[in-house]
Write a protein that holds these residues in place. Sequence first.
Motif, PDB file in Angstrom:
ATOM      1  N   GLY A  18      30.895  37.592  39.780  1.00  0.00           N
ATOM      2  CA  GLY A  18      31.840  37.467  38.680  1.00  0.00           C
ATOM      3  C   GLY A  18      31.182  37.191  37.342  1.00  0.00           C
ATOM      4  N   LEU A  19      29.957  37.676  37.163  1.00  0.00           N
ATOM      5  CA  LEU A  19      29.240  37.431  35.914  1.00  0.00           C
ATOM      6  C   LEU A  19      29.729  38.304  34.769  1.00  0.00           C
ATOM      7  CD1 LEU A  19      25.564  37.019  37.173  1.00  0.00           C
ATOM      8  CD2 LEU A  19      27.125  35.244  36.400  1.00  0.00           C
ATOM      9  N   SER A  47      27.061  54.921  34.587  1.00  0.00           N
ATOM     10  CA  SER A  47      26.702  53.562  34.249  1.00  0.00           C
ATOM     11  C   SER A  47      25.800  53.005  35.348  1.00  0.00           C
ATOM     12  CB  SER A  47      27.986  52.760  34.099  1.00  0.00           C
ATOM     13  OG  SER A  47      27.946  51.543  34.714  1.00  0.00           O
ATOM     14  N   GLU A  48      24.728  52.338  34.938  1.00  0.00           N
ATOM     15  CA  GLU A  48      23.812  51.700  35.881  1.00  0.00           C
ATOM     16  C   GLU A  48      23.620  50.258  35.451  1.00  0.00           C
ATOM     17  OE1 GLU A  48      19.145  51.936  37.239  1.00  0.00           O
ATOM     18  OE2 GLU A  48      20.108  53.734  36.489  1.00  0.00           O
ATOM     19  N   VAL A  49      23.811  49.340  36.403  1.00  0.00           N
ATOM     20  CA  VAL A  49      23.700  47.923  36.083  1.00  0.00           C
ATOM     21  C   VAL A  49      23.199  47.176  37.316  1.00  0.00           C
ATOM     22  CG1 VAL A  49      26.116  47.424  36.647  1.00  0.00           C
ATOM     23  CG2 VAL A  49      24.910  45.942  35.069  1.00  0.00           C
ATOM     24  N   VAL A  54      29.834  44.762  43.564  1.00  0.00           N
ATOM     25  CA  VAL A  54      30.335  46.047  43.106  1.00  0.00           C
ATOM     26  C   VAL A  54      31.487  45.865  42.112  1.00  0.00           C
ATOM     27  CG1 VAL A  54      31.977  46.433  44.988  1.00  0.00           C
ATOM     28  CG2 VAL A  54      30.929  48.390  43.851  1.00  0.00           C
ATOM     29  N   ASP A  55      32.249  44.779  42.225  1.00  0.00           N
ATOM     30  CA  ASP A  55      33.321  44.529  41.253  1.00  0.00           C
ATOM     31  C   ASP A  55      32.755  44.281  39.854  1.00  0.00           C
ATOM     32  OD1 ASP A  55      35.385  44.852  43.079  1.00  0.00           O
ATOM     33  OD2 ASP A  55      35.361  42.739  43.651  1.00  0.00           O
ATOM     34  N   VAL A  97      24.989  52.324  40.568  1.00  0.00           N
ATOM     35  CA  VAL A  97      25.133  53.481  39.688  1.00  0.00           C
ATOM     36  C   VAL A  97      26.518  54.071  39.946  1.00  0.00           C
ATOM     37  CG1 VAL A  97      24.223  55.728  39.022  1.00  0.00           C
ATOM     38  CG2 VAL A  97      22.658  53.933  39.802  1.00  0.00           C
ATOM     39  N   LEU A  98      27.384  54.005  38.938  1.00  0.00           N
ATOM     40  CA  LEU A  98      28.739  54.534  39.043  1.00  0.00           C
ATOM     41  C   LEU A  98      28.893  55.698  38.075  1.00  0.00           C
ATOM     42  CD1 LEU A  98      30.797  51.216  38.986  1.00  0.00           C
ATOM     43  CD2 LEU A  98      30.000  52.469  40.968  1.00  0.00           C
TER      44      LEU A  98
END
Length: 137
Positions: A18-19, A47-49, A54-55, A97-98
Amino acid sequence: MKKVFALFAVLVLAACSGLVKNENGSQYLVQLDAEPIGCTYLYKLESEVSVYDVDDARRYLENRIVDQARPGNAYWITSQRTKPNEWVIFGPERSFVLVANVYDCPHPNKVRTAKDGGSQTVSVPVVASGCAYGSCY
């Protein structure tokens, strides 16, 4: 001693979820489960983070969508995968990666999708004020 260390490890990992928080109204975006019918396709966004959950990766994608010049009001995640982070000592061991298609829908709270021949609708709770992106419905 092992129990104390295990408890500490669980607490640290729980604190790291939840960051990513919603920004600039990204909580009003509608996530679709299939390609929408009657909406205007705007663009594809990848987007890559590096996060633990996953949320958080999805929330990061939503924040990126609202930061675009044409943010749209609905999106469909077309693919998602993870890749390992190399040389990580502290932090997430993988990146999410989404890839999403972003749409502008005339009625974002009631969108027909291509799933099941267009008969399915996605219903999203209306926000308290009833207004999003400067338009009230």
